[in-house]
Write a protein that holds these residues in place. Structure first.
Motif, PDB file in Angstrom:
ATOM      1  N   PHE A  48       0.813  -1.215   0.000  1.00  0.00           N
ATOM      2  CA  PHE A  48       0.000   0.000   0.000  1.00  0.00           C
ATOM      3  C   PHE A  48       0.846   1.264   0.000  1.00  0.00           C
ATOM      4  CE2 PHE A  48       0.765  -0.331   4.531  1.00  0.00           C
ATOM      5  CZ  PHE A  48       0.818   0.994   4.958  1.00  0.00           C
ATOM      6  N   LEU A  49       2.115   1.140   0.326  1.00  0.00           N
ATOM      7  CA  LEU A  49       2.975   2.324   0.319  1.00  0.00           C
ATOM      8  C   LEU A  49       3.544   2.606  -1.065  1.00  0.00           C
ATOM      9  CD1 LEU A  49       4.836   1.711   3.693  1.00  0.00           C
ATOM     10  CD2 LEU A  49       3.120   3.472   3.219  1.00  0.00           C
ATOM     11  N   GLU A  50       3.233   1.736  -2.019  1.00  0.00           N
ATOM     12  CA  GLU A  50       3.822   1.877  -3.353  1.00  0.00           C
ATOM     13  C   GLU A  50       2.749   2.027  -4.426  1.00  0.00           C
ATOM     14  OE1 GLU A  50       5.538  -2.061  -2.179  1.00  0.00           O
ATOM     15  OE2 GLU A  50       7.202  -1.428  -3.434  1.00  0.00           O
ATOM     16  N   ARG A  51       1.528   2.427  -4.028  1.00  0.00           N
ATOM     17  CA  ARG A  51       0.479   2.409  -5.037  1.00  0.00           C
ATOM     18  C   ARG A  51      -0.560   3.502  -4.837  1.00  0.00           C
ATOM     19  NH1 ARG A  51      -1.778  -2.921  -2.089  1.00  0.00           N
ATOM     20  NH2 ARG A  51      -3.709  -2.112  -1.233  1.00  0.00           N
ATOM     21  N   TYR A  52      -1.325   3.708  -5.902  1.00  0.00           N
ATOM     22  CA  TYR A  52      -2.467   4.619  -5.851  1.00  0.00           C
ATOM     23  C   TYR A  52      -3.741   3.829  -5.619  1.00  0.00           C
ATOM     24  CZ  TYR A  52       0.118   8.527  -7.938  1.00  0.00           C
ATOM     25  OH  TYR A  52       0.988   9.547  -8.172  1.00  0.00           O
ATOM     26  N   GLU A  53      -4.635   4.397  -4.838  1.00  0.00           N
ATOM     27  CA  GLU A  53      -5.944   3.774  -4.660  1.00  0.00           C
ATOM     28  C   GLU A  53      -6.916   4.822  -4.142  1.00  0.00           C
ATOM     29  OE1 GLU A  53      -5.052   0.378  -2.272  1.00  0.00           O
ATOM     30  OE2 GLU A  53      -6.508  -0.910  -3.262  1.00  0.00           O
ATOM     31  N   VAL A  54      -8.149   4.704  -4.536  1.00  0.00           N
ATOM     32  CA  VAL A  54      -9.200   5.472  -3.853  1.00  0.00           C
ATOM     33  C   VAL A  54     -10.292   4.497  -3.492  1.00  0.00           C
ATOM     34  CG1 VAL A  54      -8.892   7.741  -4.879  1.00  0.00           C
ATOM     35  CG2 VAL A  54     -10.313   6.030  -6.032  1.00  0.00           C
ATOM     36  N   CYS A  55     -11.081   4.922  -2.543  1.00  0.00           N
ATOM     37  CA  CYS A  55     -12.106   4.030  -2.055  1.00  0.00           C
ATOM     38  C   CYS A  55     -13.282   4.033  -3.014  1.00  0.00           C
ATOM     39  CB  CYS A  55     -12.550   4.520  -0.685  1.00  0.00           C
ATOM     40  SG  CYS A  55     -13.483   3.302   0.172  1.00  0.00           S
ATOM     41  N   GLY A  56     -13.795   2.836  -3.307  1.00  0.00           N
ATOM     42  CA  GLY A  56     -15.026   2.741  -4.088  1.00  0.00           C
ATOM     43  C   GLY A  56     -16.179   3.187  -3.212  1.00  0.00           C
ATOM     44  N   LEU A  57     -17.278   3.547  -3.842  1.00  0.00           N
ATOM     45  CA  LEU A  57     -18.386   4.121  -3.081  1.00  0.00           C
ATOM     46  C   LEU A  57     -18.916   3.207  -1.984  1.00  0.00           C
ATOM     47  CD1 LEU A  57     -20.646   6.026  -5.540  1.00  0.00           C
ATOM     48  CD2 LEU A  57     -19.016   6.839  -3.849  1.00  0.00           C
ATOM     49  N   GLY A  58     -19.131   1.969  -2.356  1.00  0.00           N
ATOM     50  CA  GLY A  58     -19.786   1.074  -1.420  1.00  0.00           C
ATOM     51  C   GLY A  58     -19.001   0.879  -0.148  1.00  0.00           C
ATOM     52  N   MET A  59     -17.695   0.880  -0.263  1.00  0.00           N
ATOM     53  CA  MET A  59     -16.870   0.593   0.893  1.00  0.00           C
ATOM     54  C   MET A  59     -16.523   1.857   1.664  1.00  0.00           C
ATOM     55  SD  MET A  59     -16.312  -2.536   1.238  1.00  0.00           S
ATOM     56  CE  MET A  59     -17.420  -3.625   0.364  1.00  0.00           C
ATOM     57  N   TRP A  60     -16.879   2.979   1.087  1.00  0.00           N
ATOM     58  CA  TRP A  60     -16.404   4.221   1.654  1.00  0.00           C
ATOM     59  C   TRP A  60     -16.905   4.431   3.081  1.00  0.00           C
ATOM     60  CZ3 TRP A  60     -18.926   9.480   1.260  1.00  0.00           C
ATOM     61  CH2 TRP A  60     -18.099  10.446   1.848  1.00  0.00           C
ATOM     62  N   GLY A  61     -18.211   4.430   3.214  1.00  0.00           N
ATOM     63  CA  GLY A  61     -18.757   4.703   4.532  1.00  0.00           C
ATOM     64  C   GLY A  61     -18.251   3.741   5.569  1.00  0.00           C
ATOM     65  N   GLY A  62     -18.335   2.464   5.246  1.00  0.00           N
ATOM     66  CA  GLY A  62     -18.031   1.477   6.253  1.00  0.00           C
ATOM     67  C   GLY A  62     -16.580   1.373   6.629  1.00  0.00           C
ATOM     68  N   TYR A  63     -15.708   1.441   5.661  1.00  0.00           N
ATOM     69  CA  TYR A  63     -14.348   1.040   5.935  1.00  0.00           C
ATOM     70  C   TYR A  63     -13.355   2.172   6.099  1.00  0.00           C
ATOM     71  CZ  TYR A  63     -15.432  -3.830   5.343  1.00  0.00           C
ATOM     72  OH  TYR A  63     -15.921  -5.077   5.515  1.00  0.00           O
ATOM     73  N   ALA A  64     -13.716   3.366   5.764  1.00  0.00           N
ATOM     74  CA  ALA A  64     -12.733   4.412   5.883  1.00  0.00           C
ATOM     75  C   ALA A  64     -13.225   5.479   6.831  1.00  0.00           C
ATOM     76  CB  ALA A  64     -12.469   5.021   4.518  1.00  0.00           C
ATOM     77  N   ASN A  65     -14.484   5.544   7.015  1.00  0.00           N
ATOM     78  CA  ASN A  65     -15.051   6.746   7.587  1.00  0.00           C
ATOM     79  C   ASN A  65     -16.286   6.322   8.356  1.00  0.00           C
ATOM     80  OD1 ASN A  65     -16.189   9.270   7.960  1.00  0.00           O
ATOM     81  ND2 ASN A  65     -15.447   9.993   6.004  1.00  0.00           N
ATOM     82  N   SER A  66     -16.069   5.557   9.413  1.00  0.00           N
ATOM     83  CA  SER A  66     -17.221   4.950  10.051  1.00  0.00           C
ATOM     84  C   SER A  66     -17.993   5.968  10.862  1.00  0.00           C
ATOM     85  CB  SER A  66     -16.787   3.780  10.925  1.00  0.00           C
ATOM     86  OG  SER A  66     -16.301   4.253  12.148  1.00  0.00           O
ATOM     87  N   ALA A  67     -19.069   5.472  11.471  1.00  0.00           N
ATOM     88  CA  ALA A  67     -20.021   6.379  12.120  1.00  0.00           C
ATOM     89  C   ALA A  67     -19.438   7.157  13.286  1.00  0.00           C
ATOM     90  CB  ALA A  67     -21.223   5.576  12.589  1.00  0.00           C
ATOM     91  N   ILE A  68     -18.291   6.682  13.844  1.00  0.00           N
ATOM     92  CA  ILE A  68     -17.780   7.421  14.995  1.00  0.00           C
ATOM     93  C   ILE A  68     -17.089   8.711  14.581  1.00  0.00           C
ATOM     94  CG2 ILE A  68     -17.571   5.604  16.707  1.00  0.00           C
ATOM     95  CD1 ILE A  68     -14.785   5.065  15.839  1.00  0.00           C
ATOM     96  N   ILE A  69     -16.814   8.853  13.289  1.00  0.00           N
ATOM     97  CA  ILE A  69     -16.171  10.094  12.841  1.00  0.00           C
ATOM     98  C   ILE A  69     -17.269  11.055  12.418  1.00  0.00           C
ATOM     99  CG2 ILE A  69     -14.478  11.067  11.262  1.00  0.00           C
ATOM    100  CD1 ILE A  69     -13.441   8.187  10.890  1.00  0.00           C
ATOM    101  N   LYS A  70     -17.301  12.204  13.037  1.00  0.00           N
ATOM    102  CA  LYS A  70     -18.405  13.128  12.768  1.00  0.00           C
ATOM    103  C   LYS A  70     -17.999  14.162  11.723  1.00  0.00           C
ATOM    104  CE  LYS A  70     -21.076  10.963  15.589  1.00  0.00           C
ATOM    105  NZ  LYS A  70     -21.260  11.320  16.979  1.00  0.00           N
ATOM    106  N   GLN A  71     -17.277  13.681  10.740  1.00  0.00           N
ATOM    107  CA  GLN A  71     -16.815  14.546   9.678  1.00  0.00           C
ATOM    108  C   GLN A  71     -16.657  13.649   8.459  1.00  0.00           C
ATOM    109  OE1 GLN A  71     -13.106  16.319  10.840  1.00  0.00           O
ATOM    110  NE2 GLN A  71     -13.383  18.059   9.514  1.00  0.00           N
TER     111      GLN A  71
END
Ligand code: SF4
Ligand code: SF4
Ligand code: SF4
Lengths: 204, 293, 866
Positions: free
Chosen positions: C553-576
């Protein structure tokens, strides 16, 4: 002159070991060396049992026995209270290791690669040299002297996910650390040793 | 991975954090820095200095020279071998104001120098200086250990006294047969001193352990290690029975002055192994309780 | 935010000194990081304070990722096997080849397979690569195969929890609102202790919650990292959490009368009338479920605005039969679980169960409100979190239902202080209104999750006749079915219309992370050709034919797909809200290449680019003018650029993200606590499970393996049933083995990281097998002894005993997925580095919960000195 100190809130510590890793990557400490570590100890018996995690490192004692016992003067205390080792003067007699009640010190007999038998990684090649480690000398936490001098918090404090660690001037009664120690019954480890540690803990 | 950090020439892995036992919510970690080479250095230092004083009292040159040799070469060698950076050994002289190591090393230097000069020039003043320094050499390891609060078992005022007495006892034990072998004469006085020292050491050991047991939790843990735990067989057999009681018996049973030379050699051997065992046991029983509060 | 120097891909600066914003991927939390690179060498990874996902503080794994980057045991060149024989411990005799040769071989094999039947191509993904799921999905769609799987998903995921999270919260998983919660009850879940979603922020949540006075109670057979820092540890017999939950529901509903009637009426189907046959009583005309309005003693459609007081309890005559409100059915069901009965099952005293129910019910403060941003919302500061530990059993779905209903009955759902679905509702970046998604009303007024790339479980889920290796068509409540070892080993029996030909392995280590190791190995062997994008030559890569050196992961580009975005990067405990980029912090070392780049190259060679880009456009919901032109070749970074611009407008392109790292905007109250702003209901009575059951039963009629398909657990209300381990009666098999997670390892993937290995050595429970001290002594086992743990199914593992008072006397616990054996993982494979739990498992449908494809992790073992 301030007296730099740390407060660790045991209620907020998650025993996540992030401070241990933060310290390692900040200072490229060689295998087996943990300037900062977390020890756990269990008391009671099932089911009334409690396990406590205690982040431990150098306490930067105001009255450091390590410094007193060091015959070469390699271990010294700065004006702001930071106790550190000068690797160019240490002769590796380890008297300080015996004298330190908190097991904060490590003897670097030789610097072996983390991937044993496979050579130093690119990171280690640079990291060990940049940190000036000398084989045959003793090493320990330096309160992230370089960071502190640059106006930053020590790495373990800055990274602590539980925000359990605080850093500041113990001599300033208005500082956050002094306030926490006062308001939350902060205590030192082994006060009976008379070392007067600059690292305080808040009860779990 | 942790084996990469090894203790100097001993190459034994050190691992602060190695828990030896837990009790009453306190976790103990074993002292792992001072092992074989330090044992050699500390023991030979005390033993050699003891031998020197006994020999000096008898004006017995071979004994004094042997003692000087032991302190200069064996003790000195072990110390240097133990250092992580042996080439920096001279830096050890820099902190006599606070460091017992500095003081010990300086005493050692004074002892060896004055002793060598005394052997050459026989000026009484030099002899007194050497003896004074020898006392320092016998005692400083005790002060060094007793000084640090880190290992509560060691942090005990009786330890320097005990090491002093032990050094004198083991040194004297060797001086007796050595002197007889060289001169053919016996020194009853020395045998009496030896018996007194043996009894004294035994008494101090007991009061030391008793005091330590009642001083703090880690010290109690250490005493337990000695009298009940892993170290108990060695302590009772080598230290107490073979190292103290049997030599007393050997001296006393035939009556003072009646011990044969062979028995005397044997008693010296027993005393020496007892003194070594005791030093070893004390080093091994050094436990920290870094996490205790 | 201070401007950060732009990272340059594959370009060296003389005397550079850069801080590069990116995203961690050592686990699935995807924390925002900053990498410090000096003259080409990465010298430090730390948290990115500008990114709310980490807020500048990351865990030991993220900090140690440098060692994964520079690990000399990484795969650096394409390899091919020269020994045709495959097996555990059989040296493949790897030979270095060129990228060209490797891709030629792969292309030929895949082309041949596509000509036979594209469904014969199987793609394995790793749970750590959630940001790539959509990309890999697009690749599979283009190939014409939906055989995408995640091996660890079977035993290591919260399959029951995921189903419940989708059904009840419209999200893939749940988090407790730490900011407001006062009472946190956790069942077999490591939140706040360095595991679970958004691991580092959950630590902060629990820490600050505790400092505020939040009480934490952890139910677990082990004094786990989470239990250690709790106010109370409630040791429980393994596999009985569901029973405890049912008893607590009984106390709440039947003994204490503590439930949130208003919430149950407005946001659940609690008032829907249930006929004696278990189905809704429906309006004869509209077919809408009926409720009983107590104010005028009449039945009305559930959504009739004229309903003044829908009855929750009682029994009412409707068209000649007596019907009961769903809530009454639930009350009756849990009556069968009085605390006294639960005590016998769980080992927790009835008094404790009653006290927990009382404390929890009180903490929920039913009826209270809180005003946030001028909005008065129900305030329910009590949460129940559970995950793999509690529901990692044969009857995962039933356990999950019981545990989820604990929060549902007190109304502590998607409201301040309670259990929050991880971002089911996002109204989008203010300038563009994207990404946008929200739950919608479905049949019978029940919630259907918003558009997710991953097929969510909902009232719309339908079973079909299986054509997939996973057999997920028969397990419509499963988010990722894992029937693969069964179907691979016995393709005839499972009547698949094709035979597997090619396996694309993009991550994961199925030999060690699904089931019985030898069976899994045999299953992998049946696939004629395997190409593995690998970081390491791990135990599963041993079965590959071609190994391609993947970029970490330190050697590549990636962005989160829509479906996984909410759950895996930015869960409900983050209020932003935060959307951010993963970018190379150094150019791929040696001949490593990121697999997405390679897959795009393969798409060209296989002539599937058009299909792939169209699928990508659909999955990432790209809009004109940014949608990709399938007619021309795109690089991976161009695709990312288009995605970013499509979501956030032309100013926020790849260059902008490379420089700034992260785009953040405030999360609105209507998003965090969306339930209060939407009129959607969720079931507390899962009526449609009966339909699912009928449908599955009908389909399986014609299948030769019908006896293996069990739908017994598809019932509208929860129950507790023992898993097979509880039926093991041979006296020497007296302990339950289970596994749990620790903060410094991610499953099995991090064991060769030298720093993490070193750190793990600080705690003897990480590499040791934790056993109750008294139990151990009765077996003559002392701390540090080598022991064998032998499973009731026959397998066994060896490890070092770690004696502790902090474990149930009937348990033996193993941390994470240790016990590696690949000779190419010298650190991980050293003896005594934990144990591989899968060695104790058995490949048998008896050990799988068919409804959600959850693999039973409750194995009875005997333990003896080695
Ligand atoms: S990083 Fe903070 S929370 Fe984690 S172990 Fe260290 S002090 Fe505790
Ligand atoms: S903790 Fe130990 S090393 Fe640190 S200052 Fe005190 S005595 Fe010295
Ligand atoms: S929690 Fe996961 S994503 Fe975050 S730093 Fe740790 S390993 Fe990386």
């Amino acid at each position: 002159m301030p007296r730099l100190g740390m407060v660790i809130d045991l209620k907020k510590c998650a025993a996540c070991y992030a401070c241990v890793a933060a310290c390692k990557t900040e200072h490229a400490t060689p295998p087996g060396v943990f300037w900062c570590r977390v020890v756990k100890h269990e008391s009671g018996s099932f089911p009334a049992v409690r396990r406590i995690a205690l982040p431990l490192g150098c306490m930067h004692c105001a009255d450091p026995p390590c410094e007193k016992t060091c015959p070469t003067g390699a271990t010294r205390k700065r004006g702001d209270g930071i106790v550190h080792v000068n690797y160019d003067e240490c002769m590796g007699c380890r008297a300080c290791m015996i004298a330190c009640p908190y097991e904060a010190r490590y003897f670097l007999a030789e610097i072996r690669p983390y991937y044993d038998g496979q050579g130093l990684t690119e990171y280690e090649r640079i990291g060990y040299a940049a940190n000036g480690y000398v084989e045959g000398t003793v090493t320990k936490c330096n309160f992230c002297m370089e960071r502190v001098d640059a106006g930053k918090e020590p790495a373990c404090v800055a990274n602590c996910p539980g925000r359990a660690r605080y850093f500041g001037d113990l001599d300033d009664p208005a500082s956050e650390v002094s306030r926490l120690i006062r308001d939350k019954r902060g205590f030192q480890l082994h006060p009976e040793f008379g070392t007067n540690p600059s690292v305080y803990y808040l009860p779990a | 991975m942790r084996t990469a950090i090894a203790g100097g020439f001993e190459k034994t892995p050190i691992s602060p954090g190695r828990v030896v036992s837990e009790r009453a919510g306190t976790r103990f970690e074993a002292q792992s820095q001072w092992r074989f080479l330090i044992l050699v250095a500390f023991f030979t230092g005390g033993f050699g200095a003891g031998l020197y004083i006994a020999s000096w009292a008898l004006d017995f040159s071979p004994g004094m020279i042997l003692a000087l040799f032991m302190v200069a070469v064996i003790k000195g060698g072990a110390h240097i071998a133990y250092l992580g950076r042996p080439e920096r050994f001279w830096r050890a002289l820099k902190r006599p104001r606070t460091s017992w190591i500095s003081r010990g090393i300086i005493s050692m230097g004074v002892f060896v120098t004055a002793g060598a000069l005394y052997a050459t020039f026989k000026a009484p003043a030099l002899g007194w200086i050497a003896v004074g320094a020898a006392v320092m050499v016998m005692a400083y390891t005790g002060y060094l250990m007793a000084f640090s609060p880190s290992i509560p078992f060691w942090n005990n005022a009786l330890l320097p006294v005990l090491f002093l007495a032990y050094s004198a006892e083991s040194g004297t034990a060797l001086a007796i047969p050595l002197y007889t072998a060289f001169s053919g004469a016996r020194v009853e006085m020395l045998e009496i001193v030896e018996v007194i020292l043996l009894v004294l050491v035994t008494l101090i050991i007991f009061s030391y352990l008793y005091g330590a047991y009642h001083s703090s939790v880690p010290a109690r843990e250490a005493v337990d290690l000695l009298v009940r735990g892993r170290l108990a067989p060695g302590f009772f057999l080598s230290v107490l029975l073979l190292g103290l009681l049997l030599p007393i018996a050997l001296e006393l049973l035939p009556g003072i002055g009646a011990i044969s030379l062979n028995a005397s050699w044997f008693a010296a051997l027993l005393c020496i192994q007892g003194a070594i065992s005791f030093r070893w046991a004390v080093l091994r029983a050094g436990v920290y309780a870094p996490a205790g509060y | 935010m201070p401007a950060l120097p732009v990272a340059n891909y594959k370009q060296d600066f003389p005397r550079e000194d850069l801080w590069i914003p990116s995203a961690c991927s050592m686990c699935y939390s995807n924390c925002g990081i900053l990498a410090h690179r000096v003259n080409g060498t990465v010298i430090k990874i730390e948290g990115n304070p500008a990114n709310p996902v980490s807020a500048g503080r990351i865990c030991s794994k993220g900090l140690s990722s440098i060692m994964t980057l520079y690990d000399p045991n990484r795969v650096n060149y394409p390899l091919k096997r020269t020994n045709p024989e495959k097996g555990i411990g059989v040296d493949p005799k790897w030979q270095r080849i060129t990228w060209d040769e490797a891709l030629d071989t792969v292309t030929a094999k895949v082309r041949a397979a596509m000509e036979k039947d594209p469904r014969s191509i199987l793609t394995l993904v790793s749970a750590m690569d959630v940001w790539s799921f959509s990309f890999q999905g697009a690749f599979c769609v283009a190939l014409g195969s939906t055989n995408l799987w995640d091996s660890g998903g079977g035993p290591h995921c919260g399959n029951g929890e995921h189903a419940m999270a989708y059904i009840l919260h419209g999200a893939i998983h749940t988090q407790v609102d730490y900011e407001h919660c006062n009472y946190l009850l956790m069942f077999g879940c490591g939140s706040g202790a360095g595991a679970y979603y958004n691991a580092t922020l959950a630590i902060r949540g629990v820490s600050e919650g505790k400092a505020r006075g939040m009480r934490v109670v952890v139910v677990d057979p082990l004094l786990s990292p989470a239990a250690e820092r709790a106010d109370e540890w409630v040791p429980i017999r393994p596999g009985t959490d569901g029973c405890l939950a049912l008893a607590m529901l009984h106390c709440l509903i039947n003994e204490n009368g503590v439930y949130d009637a208003a919430h149950l009426r407005s946001h659940t189907n609690a008032a829907y009338l249930i006929r004696p046959d278990g189905r809704y009583a429906r309006h004869p005309g509209t077919g809408k479920p009926l409720v009983w309005d107590a104010s005028d003693a009449k039945t009305k459609p559930h959504d009739d605005p004229g309903v003044a007081q829908a009855a929750l309890l009682g029994s009412y005559e409707v068209a000649g039969t007596y019907c009961t409100p769903a809530f009454q059915c639930l009350a009756d069901r849990v009556k069968q679980y009085p605390p006294e009965a639960a005590e016998k099952v769980t080992g927790i005293s009835a008094a404790t169960i009653r006290r927990l129910a009382r404390e929890y019910g009180d903490a929920a403060r039913i009826g209270s409100t809180i005003t946030i941003d001028g909005q008065a919302l129900p305030y329910r500061p009590a949460g129940v979190l559970y995950f793999k530990g509690a529901q990692g059993h044969k009857h995962a779905l039933l356990t999950a239902m019981a545990l989820s209903l604990l929060t549902e009955v007190v109304g502590a759902v998607d409201t301040p202080g309670g259990l929050l679905g991880s971002n089911p509702r996002c109204l989008g970046f203010p300038e563009t209104g994207r990404p946008f998604q929200e739950p919608k009303p479905g049949p019978d007024g029940l919630l259907v999750p918003g558009e997710m790339a991953a097929a969510p479980v909902s009232v719309l889920s339908e079973p079909r006749k299986p054509e997939s290796l996973a057999l997920h068509e028969l397990a419509p409540l499963s988010i990722m079915a894992t029937g693969h070892p069964f179907t691979l080993l016995n393709p005839e029996k499972y009547q698949l219309p094709y035979k597997p030909e090619v396996h694309f392995v993009t991550g994961g280590n199925p030999v060690m992370t699904l089931t019985e190791v030898s069976a899994m190995a045999a299953a992998l062997k049946t696939i004629p050709f395997t190409v593995s994008f690998s970081l390491y030559l791990d135990e599963s890569t041993e079965f590959a034919d071609i190994v391609l050196p993947d970029a970490s992961f330190l050697e590549r580009y990636e962005v989160c797909g829509l479906g996984m975005w909410g759950g895996y990067a930015n869960s409900a405990i983050i209020k932003q809200w935060s959307y951010y980029l993963r970018q190379p912090v150094c150019a791929p070392l040696h001949e490593r290449k990121f697999r997405n780049d390679v897959m795009l190259e393969l798409a060209e060679r296989l002539d599937i680019r058009e299909a792939m880009l169209s699928a990508f456009n659909a999955m990432y919901q790209l809009r004109e003018p940014y949608a990709l032109d399938p007619g021309r070749r795109h690089t991976w970074t161009e695709m990312i650029d288009a995605t970013l611009k499509s979501y956030f407008g032309p100013d926020h392109d790849l260059e902008w993200f490379k420089e700034h790292g992260v785009l953040t905007w405030p999360k609105k109250v209507e998003e965090s606590y969306w339930k209060n702003f939407m009129h959607l209901k969720v079931p507390i009575y899962f009526e449609w499970f009966l339909d699912l059951k009928d449908k599955v039963e009908r389909i399986k009629e014609d299948l030769p393996y019908r006896d293996e398909v069990s739908t017994a657990d598809l019932q509208p209300l929860p129950d507790w049933r023992p898993c097979p381990g509880h039926a093991e009666k041979r006296p020497e098999f007296d302990l339950f083995a289970f596994y749990y997670r620790v903060p410094m390892q991610t499953f099995g993937s991090t064991y060769n990281n030298a720093w993490l290995d070193d750190i793990s050595g600080l705690d003897p429970s990480i590499h040791g097998l934790t056993i109750n001290a008294k139990t151990a002594r009765s077996k003559g086992i002392r701390d540090g002894d080598w022991i064998w743990v032998e499973s009731m199914y026959g397998g066994r593992v060896k490890g070092k005993a770690h004696l502790s008072q902090g474990i149930h006397p009937e348990g033996i616990a193993m941390a994470n997925n240790g016990g590696h054996w690949s000779r190419y993982l010298p650190i991980a494979s050293r003896q005594g580095k934990g144990a591989c739990f899968e060695q104790l498992m058995k490949l048998d449908w008896e050990c799988v919960d068919w409804t959600v494809h959850n693999w039973d992790l409750c194995v009875k073992v005997k333990v003896y000195k080695a």
